[in-house]
Motif scaffolding. Structure first.
Motif, short mmCIF file in Angstrom:
data_model
loop_
_atom_site.label_atom_id
_atom_site.label_comp_id
_atom_site.label_asym_id
_atom_site.label_seq_id
_atom_site.Cartn_x
_atom_site.Cartn_y
_atom_site.Cartn_z
N LEU A 127 0.74 -1.03 0.04
CA LEU A 127 0.12 0.03 -0.04
C LEU A 127 0.75 1.18 -0.17
O LEU A 127 2.24 1.11 0.30
N GLN A 128 0.29 2.42 -0.37
CA GLN A 128 1.00 3.54 -0.57
C GLN A 128 0.74 4.23 0.65
O GLN A 128 -0.59 4.57 0.98
N PRO A 129 1.51 4.58 1.49
CA PRO A 129 1.44 5.26 2.98
C PRO A 129 0.93 6.58 2.89
O PRO A 129 0.33 7.21 3.87
N ALA A 130 1.37 7.35 1.74
CA ALA A 130 1.01 8.74 1.82
C ALA A 130 0.99 9.23 0.24
O ALA A 130 1.55 8.75 -0.69
N ASP A 131 -0.17 9.97 -0.06
CA ASP A 131 -0.18 10.30 -1.35
C ASP A 131 0.58 11.06 -1.97
O ASP A 131 0.82 11.11 -3.25
N TRP A 132 1.52 11.67 -1.34
CA TRP A 132 2.77 12.45 -2.07
C TRP A 132 3.93 11.49 -2.27
O TRP A 132 4.92 12.03 -2.65
N LEU A 133 3.77 10.28 -1.49
CA LEU A 133 5.23 9.25 -1.61
C LEU A 133 4.90 8.42 -3.02
O LEU A 133 3.84 7.55 -2.87
N PRO A 134 5.76 8.44 -3.78
CA PRO A 134 5.53 7.56 -4.92
C PRO A 134 6.18 6.31 -4.93
O PRO A 134 6.56 5.64 -5.88
N ASP A 135 5.90 5.51 -3.60
CA ASP A 135 6.23 4.40 -3.38
C ASP A 135 5.39 3.65 -2.50
O ASP A 135 4.45 4.27 -1.87
N HIS A 136 5.81 2.31 -2.45
CA HIS A 136 4.57 1.78 -1.51
C HIS A 136 5.29 0.81 -0.46
O HIS A 136 6.54 0.58 -0.54
N ILE A 137 4.60 0.33 0.64
CA ILE A 137 5.40 -0.45 1.53
C ILE A 137 4.62 -1.83 1.37
O ILE A 137 3.71 -2.16 0.81
N GLU A 138 5.61 -2.68 1.94
CA GLU A 138 4.96 -4.14 1.97
C GLU A 138 5.03 -4.68 3.36
O GLU A 138 5.94 -4.33 4.46
N LEU A 139 3.79 -5.01 3.83
CA LEU A 139 3.63 -5.56 5.13
C LEU A 139 3.22 -7.01 5.22
O LEU A 139 2.23 -7.47 4.35
N PRO A 140 3.69 -7.89 5.94
CA PRO A 140 3.48 -9.36 5.95
C PRO A 140 2.01 -9.36 6.65
O PRO A 140 1.91 -8.95 7.80
N VAL A 141 1.18 -10.39 6.11
CA VAL A 141 -0.13 -10.53 6.59
C VAL A 141 -0.57 -11.96 6.34
O VAL A 141 0.20 -12.69 5.84
N GLN A 142 -1.57 -12.27 7.19
CA GLN A 142 -2.28 -13.70 7.00
C GLN A 142 -3.82 -13.50 6.59
O GLN A 142 -4.21 -12.49 7.25
N LEU A 143 -4.29 -13.97 5.66
CA LEU A 143 -5.70 -13.96 5.28
C LEU A 143 -6.57 -14.69 6.46
O LEU A 143 -6.20 -15.75 6.96
N VAL A 144 -7.21 -13.78 7.08
CA VAL A 144 -8.23 -14.13 8.02
C VAL A 144 -9.33 -14.78 7.43
O VAL A 144 -10.16 -15.95 7.91
N ALA A 145 -9.99 -13.97 6.64
CA ALA A 145 -11.44 -14.34 6.07
C ALA A 145 -11.54 -13.59 4.60
O ALA A 145 -10.80 -12.59 4.46
N GLU A 146 -12.64 -14.12 3.95
CA GLU A 146 -12.83 -13.22 2.61
C GLU A 146 -14.21 -13.45 2.57
O GLU A 146 -14.86 -14.45 2.54
N GLN A 147 -15.03 -12.43 2.08
CA GLN A 147 -16.12 -12.46 1.56
C GLN A 147 -16.49 -11.62 0.47
O GLN A 147 -15.89 -10.55 0.17
#
Length: 189
Positions: A127-147
């Protein structure tokens, strides 16, 4: 691997009794991958905080009034970032803008695409953490649910920060986003 949760249980697990923000930002979830640039998310979040602290927040706080020379230097840096951002956007596919709810425990991502993964699968949220920043961050996650609802896929993703420093940087960033949202609501009233 944790057992799959219902969407309501995932909502409670990730957002009950914790500060959260609702945003529309460029973001995507990719299952089955690991963070490609370890340490980068923490560095970018700390840098965003430093830049925004030095400029004053957009929530009505007093703006730091530096010398004219410092303001010109900041303007040049802003222009260089915009140009760099345009170059980066030409060389990489842009992230789709998605609505998300974000807390220190996880995220709920509203995506036009399903994850294609089973609950409990590990992956990365970009995700892009700030609208003025032309880069994104990557965060490790686990899918808990989907609908899926009305053609939109809602993904509940539990954060798995790799360090205490990253956890602190995420919490600080969320606090700043929340404070900005509250200030925006007050301005409308």
């Amino acid at each position: 691997m944790n057992a799959p949760a219902s969407p309501s249980a995932a909502e409670t697990e990730l957002f009950a009794d914790t500060l959260s923000c609702d945003l529309a930002v460029p973001a995507e979830f990719e299952a089955g991958v690991q963070v490609r640039r370890p340490g980068n998310a923490e560095m970018l979040l700390r840098s965003v905080a430093l830049v925004e602290d030095s400029r004053g927040a957009d929530d009505g706080e007093e703006r730091f009034e530096g010398s004219a020379q410092l303001q010109r230097l900041e303007a040049r840096l802003d222009l260089a970032l915009v140009l760099l951002g345009r170059l980066l956007q030409q060389s990489t596919a842009p992230l789709p803008t998605c609505n998300l709810k974000w807390s220190r425990l996880g995220l709920r991502l509203a995506s036009p695409h399903g994850s294609g993964a089973a609950p409990g699968s590990a992956g990365v949220i970009r995700l892009q953490p700030a609208d003025w920043l032309p880069d994104h961050i990557e965060l490790p996650v686990q899918l808990v649910a989907e609908q899926q609802t009305d053609g939109i896929h809602h993904l509940w993703l539990r954060l798995h920060p790799t360090s205490d420093a990253l956890t602190a940087a995420v919490e600080r960033h969320l606090f700043r986003l929340h404070r900005r949202q509250i200030a925006g609501i007050r301005r409308v009233r």
